[in-house]
Every structure is written in structure tokens, then in C-alpha cells.
Scaffold this motif. Structure first.
Motif, PDB file in Angstrom:
ATOM      1  N   VAL A 155       0.826  -1.208   0.000  1.00  0.00           N
ATOM      2  CA  VAL A 155       0.000   0.000   0.000  1.00  0.00           C
ATOM      3  C   VAL A 155       0.861   1.260   0.000  1.00  0.00           C
ATOM      4  O   VAL A 155       0.476   2.276  -0.576  1.00  0.00           O
ATOM      5  CB  VAL A 155      -0.945  -0.007   1.222  1.00  0.00           C
ATOM      6  N   HIS A 156       2.028   1.177   0.620  1.00  0.00           N
ATOM      7  CA  HIS A 156       2.885   2.351   0.747  1.00  0.00           C
ATOM      8  C   HIS A 156       3.891   2.491  -0.389  1.00  0.00           C
ATOM      9  O   HIS A 156       4.777   3.338  -0.337  1.00  0.00           O
ATOM     10  CB  HIS A 156       3.594   2.335   2.097  1.00  0.00           C
ATOM     11  N   THR A 157       3.773   1.657  -1.411  1.00  0.00           N
ATOM     12  CA  THR A 157       4.592   1.810  -2.612  1.00  0.00           C
ATOM     13  C   THR A 157       3.776   2.539  -3.683  1.00  0.00           C
ATOM     14  O   THR A 157       2.619   2.913  -3.459  1.00  0.00           O
ATOM     15  CB  THR A 157       5.028   0.443  -3.172  1.00  0.00           C
ATOM     16  N   ASP A 158       4.372   2.686  -4.867  1.00  0.00           N
ATOM     17  CA  ASP A 158       3.668   3.296  -5.989  1.00  0.00           C
ATOM     18  C   ASP A 158       2.908   2.268  -6.828  1.00  0.00           C
ATOM     19  O   ASP A 158       2.413   2.597  -7.907  1.00  0.00           O
ATOM     20  CB  ASP A 158       4.664   4.041  -6.894  1.00  0.00           C
ATOM     21  N   TYR A 159       2.830   1.044  -6.352  1.00  0.00           N
ATOM     22  CA  TYR A 159       2.087   0.028  -7.092  1.00  0.00           C
ATOM     23  C   TYR A 159       0.608   0.359  -7.071  1.00  0.00           C
ATOM     24  O   TYR A 159       0.018   0.589  -6.012  1.00  0.00           O
ATOM     25  CB  TYR A 159       2.317  -1.353  -6.477  1.00  0.00           C
ATOM     26  N   LYS A 160      -0.017   0.369  -8.231  1.00  0.00           N
ATOM     27  CA  LYS A 160      -1.418   0.756  -8.355  1.00  0.00           C
ATOM     28  C   LYS A 160      -2.338  -0.459  -8.270  1.00  0.00           C
ATOM     29  O   LYS A 160      -2.035  -1.520  -8.819  1.00  0.00           O
ATOM     30  CB  LYS A 160      -1.663   1.478  -9.698  1.00  0.00           C
ATOM     31  N   TRP A 170      -6.062  -0.546  -0.381  1.00  0.00           N
ATOM     32  CA  TRP A 170      -5.263   0.630  -0.762  1.00  0.00           C
ATOM     33  C   TRP A 170      -5.993   1.920  -0.389  1.00  0.00           C
ATOM     34  O   TRP A 170      -5.421   2.810   0.226  1.00  0.00           O
ATOM     35  CB  TRP A 170      -4.997   0.562  -2.262  1.00  0.00           C
ATOM     36  N   ARG A 171      -7.277   1.992  -0.734  1.00  0.00           N
ATOM     37  CA  ARG A 171      -8.060   3.210  -0.474  1.00  0.00           C
ATOM     38  C   ARG A 171      -8.193   3.467   1.026  1.00  0.00           C
ATOM     39  O   ARG A 171      -7.936   4.583   1.502  1.00  0.00           O
ATOM     40  CB  ARG A 171      -9.447   3.077  -1.097  1.00  0.00           C
ATOM     41  N   ASP A 172      -8.602   2.451   1.765  1.00  0.00           N
ATOM     42  CA  ASP A 172      -8.898   2.649   3.182  1.00  0.00           C
ATOM     43  C   ASP A 172      -7.641   3.011   3.973  1.00  0.00           C
ATOM     44  O   ASP A 172      -7.678   3.879   4.853  1.00  0.00           O
ATOM     45  CB  ASP A 172      -9.540   1.401   3.780  1.00  0.00           C
ATOM     46  N   HIS A 173      -6.534   2.346   3.682  1.00  0.00           N
ATOM     47  CA  HIS A 173      -5.338   2.637   4.464  1.00  0.00           C
ATOM     48  C   HIS A 173      -4.786   4.029   4.137  1.00  0.00           C
ATOM     49  O   HIS A 173      -4.268   4.714   5.019  1.00  0.00           O
ATOM     50  CB  HIS A 173      -4.263   1.581   4.235  1.00  0.00           C
ATOM     51  N   ARG A 174      -4.927   4.444   2.918  1.00  0.00           N
ATOM     52  CA  ARG A 174      -4.477   5.800   2.575  1.00  0.00           C
ATOM     53  C   ARG A 174      -5.405   6.857   3.182  1.00  0.00           C
ATOM     54  O   ARG A 174      -4.946   7.929   3.557  1.00  0.00           O
ATOM     55  CB  ARG A 174      -4.372   5.940   1.057  1.00  0.00           C
TER      56      ARG A 174
END
Length: 228
Positions: A155-160, A170-174
Motif C-alpha cells: 500500500v505504501h509503494t507506488d504500485y497501483k 489501498w483506499r482505506d489505508h491511505r
């Protein structure tokens, strides 16, 4: 985050994986998991209880993840006489919120990870009626630990996101990191315990927190009084 995973577009899963395995805690979980699998196969004696263990862990894990995130990682330092009670996990997690793209701060601190693996081994060998059942618990628990490290790291990388399930993670953790730290405590199990425990609001209804990047800097209020 290191040059191999930061400031880059089009990061592939293989790129992210190469960086992931450069860090010690994934290897700790993998080596411990491999040993646990070998031991479980060697012990044998499979019973119905072994099938119930992963089901019980699957049911409990979202709430365990939520509880650790709220009460351990978001621990507010407390003064006890001349001493300040401020555990390593809480200190490192505050640093992680300040610099969420610093890959060294994404992983569970190594001393804490070693303690977690040792604790899981003690539970497995002492608190179960059968050695085999305890080893099944250990295998499932270490698998969860390794998957947690991978999901949180990714989640903390630039991987989409390319799948619906990962897109939710990805959405919730960001949102937790950049919108409001008082909500979205699930990492690998987003929306599960959060919905039950009322920390999964509509993001459009939540104000942006001034302390999302600097936990406990000011009393921002909000429903996470449980974090104090």
C-alpha cells in the motif's frame, strides 16, 4: 522509501517484491513459517480441530488487527511518575505516520516481530491440547503475519491497485494516513472490524485531520478517544 520504489511510475509487482525481500521481517516470518509447516507435517495426527483453527483465526483476526492498531500503535505516551510509558511499536508507528513513504518504517520493528513470533510459538506449544493443533495455529498465525507485512508494505509503494480487493485495502489505508487517523484501522481486513466498531464512515463526511501526519500533536477530538 528507497529509490527502487519511490518517485517512480508504473511500478510492477515484481519490482515491489524485490524491495520487500530486502528487509528482515519478511524473512523472519518466512523462515519461521517454513519451520512451522515442516514441524506440522512431521507431527501429523490431523483432526477436525485443525480445520477449525484457521476458521477461528479468520473470524478473530480483523478485530485483533483493529485492537492492536487502536490501542498499541496509536498509544498516547503516558507519564508514570518520572517515567514515560511509550512502547517501541507506538514510537515507530508515529514515525510511520510522519513519513508514510519511508520503507524502513513500514515494517514491524524487528525486535517487536521477534517477540511476536516467539509469543506465537509459546501459545502454540503450551496453550493447545494437542501439539499438532498448536502447530496448525502457528502456521496460520505466521501466514497472517507475512501477509500483513506484504499488504501494508505494498500500500505504501507506488504500485497501483489492479484488483477490487486490493483497491479497497489501498483506499482505506491511505484514508487513514492522509484523511483522518481516527478511522479505517483495518489494514489487511478493511471494513470488517471497522464497520462493527463504527470507525468506517463515508469519507466525504469526515474532516481532514490536522494530526494525521503527527499523531497526538494536538487534541483533535473525534471518535478515537479510545486512542488516548
Amino acid at each position: 522509501m528507497s529509490a527502487s520504489t519511490s518517485g517512480r511510475r508504473g511500478l510492477t509487482l515484481a519490482d515491489a517484491g524485490r524491495e520487500f525481500w530486502r528487509h528482515p521481517t519478511p524473512w523472519l516470518f518466512l523462515v519461521a513459517l517454513t519451520a512451522a509447516v515442516i514441524a506440522r507435517v512431521a507431527v501429523g495426527g490431523w483432526r477436525l480441530g485443525d480445520a477449525l483453527v484457521p476458521l477461528a483465526i479468520a473470524a478473530a483476526f480483523p478485530f485483533l488487527e483493529w485492537t492492536i492498531h487502536v490501542f498499541v500503535l496509536h498509544w498516547r505516551p503516558r507519564r508514570i511518575g518520572r517515567f514515560t510509558l511509550d512502547p517501541l511499536l507506538a514510537r515507530k508507528h508515529r514515525e510511520h505516520h510522519i513519513a508514510p513513504r519511508d520503507v524502513a518504517l513500514v515494517f514491524i520493528p524487528l525486535p517487536s516481530a521477534i517477540g511476536a513470533v516467539a509469543s506465537a510459538m509459546v501459545i502454540a506449544l503450551w496453550l493447545f491440547p494437542r501439539t499438532g493443533m498448536g502447530l496448525t495455529f502457528l502456521v496460520v498465525t505466521l501466514t497472517c503475519g507475512l501477509l500483513y507485512e506484504w499488504c501494508h508494505y505494498l500500500v505504501h509503494t507506488d504500485y497501483k491497485p489492479k484488483t477490487a480487493a486490493y483497491r479497497v485495502i489501498w483506499r482505506d489505508h491511505r484514508l487513514h494516513h492522509f484523511k483522518n487517523e481516527h478511522y479505517w484501522f483495518g489494514v489487511t481486513t478493511p471494513g470488517t472490524a471497522d464497520r462493527v466498531l463504527r470507525t468506517y464512515p463515508d469519507a466525504t463526511s469526515v474532516p481532514t485531520s490536522p494530526t494525521a501526519r503527527d499523531l497526538h500533536a494536538i487534541d483533535a477530538g473525534g471518535p478515537a478517544a479510545v486512542t488516548r
